[in-house]
Motif scaffolding. Structure first.
Motif, PDB file in Angstrom:
ATOM      1  N   ARG A 286       0.859  -1.175   0.000  1.00  0.00           N
ATOM      2  CA  ARG A 286       0.000   0.000   0.000  1.00  0.00           C
ATOM      3  C   ARG A 286       0.902   1.233   0.000  1.00  0.00           C
ATOM      4  O   ARG A 286       2.040   1.171   0.478  1.00  0.00           O
ATOM      5  CB  ARG A 286      -0.944   0.016   1.201  1.00  0.00           C
ATOM      6  N   PRO A 287       0.424   2.350  -0.525  1.00  0.00           N
ATOM      7  CA  PRO A 287       1.298   3.519  -0.642  1.00  0.00           C
ATOM      8  C   PRO A 287       1.642   4.132   0.716  1.00  0.00           C
ATOM      9  O   PRO A 287       0.865   4.039   1.673  1.00  0.00           O
ATOM     10  CB  PRO A 287       0.467   4.482  -1.493  1.00  0.00           C
ATOM     11  N   THR A 289       4.697   7.320   2.491  1.00  0.00           N
ATOM     12  CA  THR A 289       5.638   8.403   2.212  1.00  0.00           C
ATOM     13  C   THR A 289       6.911   8.205   3.007  1.00  0.00           C
ATOM     14  O   THR A 289       6.864   7.857   4.190  1.00  0.00           O
ATOM     15  CB  THR A 289       5.025   9.769   2.561  1.00  0.00           C
ATOM     16  N   PRO A 300       7.028   9.977  -2.259  1.00  0.00           N
ATOM     17  CA  PRO A 300       5.917   9.014  -2.271  1.00  0.00           C
ATOM     18  C   PRO A 300       6.373   7.643  -2.768  1.00  0.00           C
ATOM     19  O   PRO A 300       7.151   7.539  -3.717  1.00  0.00           O
ATOM     20  CB  PRO A 300       4.918   9.649  -3.245  1.00  0.00           C
ATOM     21  N   SER A 302       4.755   4.125  -4.130  1.00  0.00           N
ATOM     22  CA  SER A 302       3.487   3.543  -4.571  1.00  0.00           C
ATOM     23  C   SER A 302       3.302   2.143  -3.989  1.00  0.00           C
ATOM     24  O   SER A 302       4.229   1.551  -3.438  1.00  0.00           O
ATOM     25  CB  SER A 302       3.427   3.488  -6.104  1.00  0.00           C
ATOM     26  N   ALA A 303       2.115   1.600  -4.176  1.00  0.00           N
ATOM     27  CA  ALA A 303       1.792   0.283  -3.632  1.00  0.00           C
ATOM     28  C   ALA A 303       2.538  -0.840  -4.315  1.00  0.00           C
ATOM     29  O   ALA A 303       2.651  -1.938  -3.772  1.00  0.00           O
ATOM     30  CB  ALA A 303       0.287   0.039  -3.738  1.00  0.00           C
ATOM     31  N   ARG A 362       8.550  -2.243   4.249  1.00  0.00           N
ATOM     32  CA  ARG A 362       7.681  -1.108   3.948  1.00  0.00           C
ATOM     33  C   ARG A 362       7.192  -0.475   5.239  1.00  0.00           C
ATOM     34  O   ARG A 362       7.498  -0.958   6.341  1.00  0.00           O
ATOM     35  CB  ARG A 362       6.479  -1.573   3.113  1.00  0.00           C
TER      36      ARG A 362
END
Length: 372
Positions: A286-287, A289, A300, A302-303, A362
């Motif tokens: 999932r996105p 920052t 940013p 991204s997913a 992540r």
């Protein structure tokens, strides 16, 4: 012996009176108290248990051989040895090493020589013009006589041979292009042990396939299949008849590996072992920052991309190597935010200290602030 530093439950704020009443505060106790205020903190600092650095030692080698091993001239094999001619760390089929390049880049390459040769390591590198620059540096700067530094070898793709650690009865090897490098030593081992094995080697055309000459010793056990003559192969073409008790070892481009994995879904009677030369796809991403602590810049993610890939768009010099979560090159400290750890090498103390690998891990939330 482990030592634990615990705060005492009572506190003595001043020295006690002299035992015979001659002094309001006992001089000997006052001296001992003053020494103790200095000594015990120092002693705690010197004796506190520290977690050792798990990094591999660095070995210095000399390039003693360089050979073009593909007809398109884009693959070179480098043979390296100790400057004093001494023995090198033993390795086994499937192993790789980290090559520390003069520019500061670190890249991983499979060992493709003979594991029985304790005095030489061999790697092969395909020139990738639009890559991260590591392969170009190898091709353009590492000549015979060059001094190089390495870490390893390590093995994340070991061969478990039938009758020698595996319940399988036969082996099927699949290599795509430069993916032949970890497979070559496996073929040699299977051949020496007299195992039941076969292999398919695929690529765009024969000019792009390295080490074709070395495969002629295996006669019809090796099938060469190229796209220009046979078309793009399906997973069934690459696997061939999949008898129960077969162990599959494959290395090549991600689409090939993904197709093979899909084809073998539900085949509990078949072993699948594979190694990637590129990052795995992000699953359940999932996105979020990333904030760079040095500049405050927000990036940013991204997913479907890694934090490393996003960071490299803005900070190309950030170190990385395997992009798969097992070399530790992209290790960084997290200053704020919670990490979704997806690697297999960080220890619990490292994770507790806020360390993460940006190539695979992540944010568990919507942001991370990194010490970059």
């Amino acid at each position: 012996m482990n030592q634990r530093h615990l705060e005492h439950a009572t506190h003595m704020t001043s020295a006690p009176p002299h035992l015979r009443g001659r002094y309001r505060r006992d001089p000997a106790m006052r001296i001992a108290s003053a020494i103790g205020k200095v000594w015990f903190p120092l002693w705690g600092t010197f004796t506190q248990v520290r977690i050792p650095d798990p990094a591999d030692p660095i070995t210095t080698l000399r390039v003693v051989g360089r050979e073009v091993v593909a007809h398109d001239n884009n693959v070179v094999a480098l043979t390296m040895a100790a400057p004093d001619g001494g023995e090198l760390t033993p390795w086994y089929a499937g192993a790789h090493l980290d090559l520390l390049l003069p520019s500061g880049r670190m890249r991983e390459y499979s060992l493709c020589g003979d594991p029985a040769d304790r005095h030489r390591y061999r790697i092969a590198v395909r020139r990738i013009p639009d890559g991260g620059g590591g392969s170009i540096e190898v091709h353009d700067t590492l000549a015979v006589g060059s001094i190089v530094r390495i870490k390893g070898p390590r093995n994340a793709f070991p061969l478990a041979a039938p009758g020698h650690g595996s319940p399988a009865k036969k082996l099927r090897f699949i290599a795509g292009g430069i993916g032949i490098t970890p497979i070559l030593p496996m073929l040699s081992a299977a051949h020496r042990l007299g195992l039941d094995w076969s292999m398919v080697y695929t690529g765009r055309d024969t000019g792009t396939l390295p080490f074709l000459e070395e495969l002629t010793d295996y006669d019809d056990k090796v099938t060469i299949r190229t796209d220009d003559r046979h078309g793009l192969p399906s997973a069934a073409d690459l696997l061939g008849p999949m008898d129960a008790g077969t162990a599959v070892y494959c290395c090549g481009p991600p689409p090939m590996l993904d197709a093979i994995r899909t084809e073998l879904l539900g085949r509990d009677d078949v072993e699948l072992h594979f190694e990637r030369f590129s990052p795995p796809p992000v699953e359940n991403g999932r996105p979020f920052t990333v904030t760079l602590a040095s500049t405050g810049q927000q990036i940013p993610v991204s997913a479907t991309e890694s934090a490393l890939a996003a960071i490299r768009r803005e900070l190309p010099s950030v170190p990385y190597s395997c992009q798969q979560g097992f070399c530790g090159t992209c290790k960084v400290r997290v200053q704020d935010g919670t990490v979704d750890h997806r690697d297999n090498i960080l220890t619990a103390p490292e994770r507790d200290a806020g360390v993460m690998l940006t190539c695979v891990s992540r944010a568990a939330g919507d942001h991370l602030r990194l010490d970059l």
